[in-house]
Motif scaffolding. Structure first.
Motif, short mmCIF file in Angstrom:
data_model
loop_
_atom_site.label_atom_id
_atom_site.label_comp_id
_atom_site.label_asym_id
_atom_site.label_seq_id
_atom_site.Cartn_x
_atom_site.Cartn_y
_atom_site.Cartn_z
N LEU A 44 0.82 -1.21 0.00
CA LEU A 44 0.00 0.00 0.00
C LEU A 44 0.85 1.26 0.00
O LEU A 44 0.56 2.22 -0.72
CB LEU A 44 -0.93 0.01 1.21
N LEU A 45 1.92 1.27 0.80
CA LEU A 45 2.77 2.47 0.86
C LEU A 45 3.58 2.66 -0.41
O LEU A 45 3.92 3.79 -0.75
CB LEU A 45 3.68 2.41 2.09
N GLU A 46 3.88 1.57 -1.13
CA GLU A 46 4.54 1.73 -2.43
C GLU A 46 3.55 2.28 -3.46
O GLU A 46 3.91 3.06 -4.33
CB GLU A 46 5.11 0.39 -2.90
N LYS A 47 2.29 1.86 -3.34
CA LYS A 47 1.26 2.31 -4.28
C LYS A 47 0.80 3.73 -3.97
O LYS A 47 0.52 4.51 -4.88
CB LYS A 47 0.08 1.35 -4.24
N TYR A 48 0.71 4.09 -2.69
CA TYR A 48 0.24 5.41 -2.27
C TYR A 48 1.27 6.06 -1.34
O TYR A 48 1.03 6.22 -0.14
CB TYR A 48 -1.11 5.31 -1.54
N PRO A 49 2.43 6.45 -1.87
CA PRO A 49 3.50 6.96 -1.00
C PRO A 49 3.20 8.32 -0.37
O PRO A 49 3.82 8.68 0.62
CB PRO A 49 4.71 7.06 -1.94
N ALA A 50 2.28 9.07 -0.91
CA ALA A 50 1.99 10.40 -0.38
C ALA A 50 0.79 10.40 0.58
O ALA A 50 0.31 11.45 0.97
CB ALA A 50 1.73 11.38 -1.52
N SER A 51 0.32 9.23 0.98
CA SER A 51 -0.83 9.13 1.88
C SER A 51 -0.37 9.22 3.33
O SER A 51 0.16 8.27 3.89
CB SER A 51 -1.58 7.82 1.65
N SER A 52 -0.61 10.38 3.92
CA SER A 52 -0.21 10.56 5.32
C SER A 52 -1.08 9.72 6.25
O SER A 52 -0.60 9.21 7.26
CB SER A 52 -0.27 12.03 5.71
N SER A 53 -2.36 9.53 5.92
CA SER A 53 -3.22 8.72 6.78
C SER A 53 -2.79 7.26 6.75
O SER A 53 -2.83 6.57 7.79
CB SER A 53 -4.68 8.85 6.37
N LEU A 54 -2.34 6.77 5.61
CA LEU A 54 -1.83 5.41 5.53
C LEU A 54 -0.53 5.28 6.35
O LEU A 54 -0.33 4.29 7.06
CB LEU A 54 -1.57 5.02 4.07
N LEU A 55 0.33 6.27 6.25
CA LEU A 55 1.57 6.26 7.01
C LEU A 55 1.28 6.31 8.51
O LEU A 55 1.92 5.62 9.30
CB LEU A 55 2.46 7.42 6.59
N LEU A 56 0.28 7.09 8.92
CA LEU A 56 -0.11 7.13 10.33
C LEU A 56 -0.68 5.79 10.79
O LEU A 56 -0.42 5.35 11.91
CB LEU A 56 -1.13 8.24 10.57
N SER A 57 -1.43 5.14 9.92
CA SER A 57 -1.97 3.82 10.24
C SER A 57 -0.84 2.81 10.44
O SER A 57 -0.85 2.02 11.38
CB SER A 57 -2.92 3.36 9.13
N TYR A 58 0.15 2.85 9.54
CA TYR A 58 1.29 1.94 9.69
C TYR A 58 2.10 2.29 10.94
O TYR A 58 2.61 1.40 11.61
CB TYR A 58 2.18 1.95 8.45
N ALA A 59 2.19 3.57 11.27
CA ALA A 59 2.90 3.98 12.49
C ALA A 59 2.20 3.40 13.71
O ALA A 59 2.86 2.92 14.64
CB ALA A 59 2.98 5.50 12.57
N HIS A 60 0.87 3.45 13.72
CA HIS A 60 0.11 2.87 14.83
C HIS A 60 0.35 1.36 14.91
O HIS A 60 0.56 0.81 15.99
CB HIS A 60 -1.37 3.18 14.67
N PHE A 61 0.32 0.69 13.76
CA PHE A 61 0.59 -0.75 13.70
C PHE A 61 1.99 -1.04 14.22
O PHE A 61 2.21 -1.97 15.00
CB PHE A 61 0.45 -1.23 12.25
N SER A 62 2.96 -0.23 13.81
CA SER A 62 4.34 -0.41 14.23
C SER A 62 4.49 -0.23 15.74
O SER A 62 5.22 -0.96 16.40
CB SER A 62 5.25 0.57 13.49
N ASP A 63 3.77 0.74 16.29
CA ASP A 63 3.86 0.99 17.72
C ASP A 63 3.17 -0.09 18.54
O ASP A 63 3.75 -0.60 19.50
CB ASP A 63 3.25 2.36 18.03
N THR A 64 1.96 -0.47 18.16
CA THR A 64 1.18 -1.39 18.98
C THR A 64 1.49 -2.86 18.72
O THR A 64 1.58 -3.64 19.65
CB THR A 64 -0.33 -1.15 18.79
N VAL A 65 1.66 -3.25 17.48
CA VAL A 65 1.86 -4.66 17.16
C VAL A 65 3.35 -5.03 17.12
O VAL A 65 3.77 -6.02 17.71
CB VAL A 65 1.18 -5.03 15.82
N LEU A 66 4.13 -4.20 16.43
CA LEU A 66 5.56 -4.50 16.30
C LEU A 66 6.37 -4.01 17.50
O LEU A 66 7.54 -4.33 17.62
CB LEU A 66 6.13 -3.88 15.01
N ASN A 67 5.74 -3.21 18.37
CA ASN A 67 6.38 -2.65 19.55
C ASN A 67 7.64 -1.88 19.19
O ASN A 67 8.72 -2.11 19.74
CB ASN A 67 6.68 -3.75 20.59
#
Length: 171
Positions: free
Chosen positions: A40-63
């Motif tokens: 998704l981030l390769e397809k939509y690199p300028a999506s700040s909401s997608l990047l924020l979603s991945y940041a949340h995933f990185s914080d909560t799931v990937l710790n």
């Protein structure tokens, strides 16, 4: 018939196998989610909401709170127009291994970023203390049994190391 009897080896073995299967399934789901975010981030690199979603995933799931904070900062820069998709592509974009960004945003970091990561760490500590305050109500006497089993495993592991060392030195 107590299903939590320490001597019921078949029951414990089945529980351990079930736990390992659940952990394997979890790891597979996390890997799949990381691949989907990468796509998704390769397809939509300028999506700040997608990047924020991945940041949340990185914080909560990937710790990975540091990587998450870096992604949140990059999303903020995208929203404010300080960074665009061309800048991301030129700098290599996002590294998905540890959740750390490859984009060269180190020069743009401010003191606010360090306070933001310390705030997330203190929030984690507050949450841990909160859970510890009522954990005894949930686990009750089982907590003592778990500690006892944990100590037995540590002793068995230590004995295994000692026996392996002695056996190796005799060979």
């Amino acid at each position: 018939d107590n299903e939590f009897d320490p001597d019921n080896k078949e029951r414990w073995s089945a529980m351990v196998q079930e736990l390992v299967a659940c952990l394997d399934e979890y790891e597979g789901a996390v890997h799949h989610a990381k691949l989907e975010y990468q796509w998704l981030l390769e397809k939509y690199p300028a999506s700040s909401s997608l990047l924020l979603s991945y940041a949340h995933f990185s914080d909560t799931v990937l710790n990975d709170p540091k990587g998450s904070d870096a992604m949140k900062m990059q999303a903020s820069m995208l929203e404010e127009g300080e960074l665009d998709a061309g800048d991301l592509a030129a700098s290599g974009g996002i590294s998905f291994g540890a959740g750390v960004l490859d984009a060269d945003v180190g020069d743009n970091r401010s003191v606010g970023d360090s306070s933001r990561s310390s705030n997330s760490e203190s929030a984690r500590i507050r949450m841990w203390k909160y859970v510890q305050s009522w954990m005894h109500l949930i686990l009750g006497t089982e907590e003592l049994k778990l500690v006892h089993v944990h100590n037995r495993v540590k002793v068995a592991f230590f004995l295994l190391i000692v026996l392996s060392t002695v056996g190796f030195s005799l060979i």
